[in-house]
Design an enzyme around this catalytic site. Structure first.
Site, short mmCIF file in Angstrom:
data_model
loop_
_atom_site.label_atom_id
_atom_site.label_comp_id
_atom_site.label_asym_id
_atom_site.label_seq_id
_atom_site.Cartn_x
_atom_site.Cartn_y
_atom_site.Cartn_z
N CYS A 74 0.83 -1.08 -0.05
CA CYS A 74 0.22 0.05 -0.01
C CYS A 74 0.83 1.40 -0.04
CB CYS A 74 -0.86 -0.06 1.16
SG CYS A 74 0.06 0.03 2.84
N HIS A 109 -1.69 1.43 7.54
CA HIS A 109 -1.98 1.16 6.04
C HIS A 109 -2.20 2.38 5.54
CE1 HIS A 109 -4.25 -0.51 2.78
NE2 HIS A 109 -5.20 0.36 2.99
#
Length: 615
Positions: free
Chosen positions: A167, A423
């Site tokens: 990510c 994240h």
């Protein structure tokens, strides 16, 4: 008698014959190629290059002069009647001439393909050395401005699949894919045709990524880039959680290195020309560090190239503007962190300030949220505007167009303020002005209010209007002119101080002489001190004494010394006065006491005439 016969296996015999034939042919070509590589035996069959005789129009042989219809297959500039003549000419020097003349126009045949390819590579390297001459500007700035104003509203965001803790790279690829001048260059012109790298190239792979993202309507995997993280940054690893800001810095530095490879690499390009690449035009700027000594007031300036700004979050700062104020605030160098002044040659207290000398066209700001420890992340919300005016943080007034618009935001989501996992998501504005929230392969349309309410980690701003074409050369000349102006101003100030002290000494000496003359007989006086514009011979003597004093000495003169100097001047009958300005100029003005007028310069730069004085 019994006949003795040997059984013959035809199947073995039929397999043996082809095997021997191919072995013989392979051995023949091996010996031929080996001899041609290591031995200079010439000839059409064993020369350094194959010299096939091609039938052409009838012409005389270049060796024996006989009638011939064949020529050298490489240079095609000489004719031979036989292979013996060609071998003889080869050994006499045609080998060198043929290599120089015919390397560029010979097509590699099936038999000499490997050897000719090596020669062609050598030729390309020689041509590259010729092309790699230093250039002042590597990429035209006018062409960059065209890409900066490029408009293609039909492009739409495309999601990227997560390849396993990727990510951090996905959000950076999304931000770079919506950096207008970079995308315009890759889609309109492209880098692949100009790439000089033989191995894997990140710029070429990113061009493929942008082309695929502009044509695809479904999410795809950027595994071709993710699997090559070590080629982008040595400390990055596939499958590990990495920092998005670190990956972006590696990606930009890699693209800059690739751009320099087109001109011979970083070592062959002058530093000032390295600032004229496409990547520098997009992300590059200049920081100015100014340190002022508190003892001698000497100002030292240093400049550093910047690709982004890393801003600290200190104290009560709650907005991006306050963080930038802290970034450009004055810092005192004292205590254990004292400054070594070149003029004082000692460690002194100094004042330091860091400002933006040349703002970039695309400004990347990273808020330093990660501190030491596993749970050292700062999750405090820092507000940021959609429109950012950078003029208060510049070293000078700027161009009046240093206003930026937000086009990308990167957010790091975590649990319990943990800095070792989390994240990344990003918010992107397309070329039509619409905002999207992108979480790997998921894309959602959002409003601006949601974007500016995020706890941002990285902010990307683009100038409303491209910066004017200010090359590093003109910037350095501008800085040099400012330094010369400051030096001249300092010298002028020192000149005024010196002249002021000189005139004060002259005025004081006039008063002293007037008091002395008042006690003497009026008949013995040959000049008057009543007029302030008239300087007597006694004043000339005082000026002579003041000029010989050091700048740090006391300018006031005792009466006894003045009288002694005056008597010596009268005895000599001539006084030479030389006025020396320690900071700016040296002017020599002769002074005489016998029927002449001589100018003296005061603080107002007016000329004061000396009356005729008889000694």
């Amino acid at each position: 008698m019994h006949e003795v016969s040997f059984p013959l296996d035809l199947s073995v015999f039929t397999r043996l014959i082809p095997t021997l034939f191919f072995l013989a042919v392979g051995l023949f070509y091996f010996l031929k190629n080996t001899a041609a590589k290591y031995l200079d035996i010439g000839g059409a069959a064993a020369g350094g290059f194959d010299r096939e005789l091609i039938s052409v129009g009838a012409e005389d042989c270049s060796v024996c002069g006989k009638f011939c219809t064949t020529k050298c297959s490489r240079c095609q500039s000489v004719r031979y009647c036989s292979a013996e003549c060609q071998t003889s000419d080869w050994s006499l020097g045609h080998q060198r001439k043929c290599r120089d003349v015919g390397t560029t126009n010979l097509a590699a045949s099936a038999r000499n393909g490997l050897r000719f390819r090596a020669s062609r590579d050598c030729l390309e390297r020689d041509q590259n050395k010729i092309r790699f001459k230093p250039r002042e500007v590597l990429f035209p700035y006018e062409e960059f401005v065209k890409y900066f104003n490029w408009d293609y509203p039909e492009l739409a965001p495309c999601g990227l699949m997560n390849c396993g803790n990727s990510c951090f790279a996905n959000v950076i690829l999304q931000c770079l894919s919506w950096t207008r001048p970079l995308v315009a260059y890759l889609l309109e012109r492209g880098h692949k045709n100009e790439c000089m790298r033989d191995d894997w190239c990140f710029f070429c792979e990113f061009q493929t990524h942008v082309e695929r993202a502009s044509q695809s309507q479904l999410p795809f995997s950027p595994v071709n880039i993710i699997s090559r993280l070590t080629n982008i940054g040595g400390t990055l690893g596939y499958g590990r959680q990495e920092d998005a800001h670190e990956f972006m810095r590696y990606a930009i530095d890699t693209m800059q290195s690739v751009c320099l490879d087109e001109f011979g690499g970083e070592k062959m390009v002058p530093p000032r020309s390295q600032e004229t690449t496409l990547v520098q035009y997009i992300f590059g700027g200049l920081l100015q560090s100014q340190v002022q000594c508190t003892v001698c007031n000497n100002v030292s300036e240093q400049y550093e190239n910047m690709m982004d700004l890393t801003v600290e979050i200190h104290g009560d700062a709650v907005s991006l503007e306050e963080c930038l104020d802290q970034f450009t605030a004055k810092e005192w160098l004292q205590g254990d962190n004292m400054y070594k002044c070149d003029r004082c040659s000692d460690y002194v207290k100094a004042c330091k300030r860091l400002t933006i000398r040349r703002p970039p066209n695309v400004l990347t700001i990273a808020l330093k949220r990660f501190k030491g420890g596993r749970y050292g992340k700062l999750n405090k919300r820092i507000s940021f505007p959609e429109t950012l005016d950078l003029r208060p943080y510049l070293s000078q007034g700027g161009e009046g167009s240093d206003v930026y618009k937000l086009y990308a935001v990167i957010v790091h989501l975590d649990m319990l303020n943990a800095s070792f996992f989390g994240h990344y998501i990003c918010y992107i504005k397309d070329f039509s002005g619409n905002w999207y929230r992108i979480d790997d392969s998921e894309i959602e349309s959002v409003e601006l209010e949601e974007v500016i309410s995020q706890r941002a980690y990285m902010l990307l701003y683009s100038r409303i209007q491209a910066r004017s074409s200010l090359s590093s050369t003109s910037l350095r000349s501008e800085v040099q002119e400012e330094k010369e102006t400051d030096t001249l101003a300092m010298k002028a100030c020192q000149k005024e101080l010196v002249e002021s002290s000189m005139v004060e000494a002259i005025d004081t000496s006039e008063d002293l002489v007037c008091e002395e003359e008042s006690s003497l007989s009026s008949s013995s006086s040959t000049s008057s001190c009543s007029s302030p514009s008239v300087v007597t011979s006694e004043c000339c003597a005082e000026v002579e004494r003041v000029d010989t004093l050091d700048s740090d000495s006391n300018p006031w003169i005792d009466d006894d010394d003045s009288a002694a100097d005056h008597e010596e001047a009268v005895a000599n009958g001539n006084i030479d006065r030389e006025v020396k300005d320690q900071a700016v100029v040296t002017a020599s003005v002769p002074s005489s006491c016998s029927k002449s007028q001589h100018p003296v310069r005061d603080t107002d730069t007016k000329m004061i005439a000396l009356n005729d004085v008889e000694c």
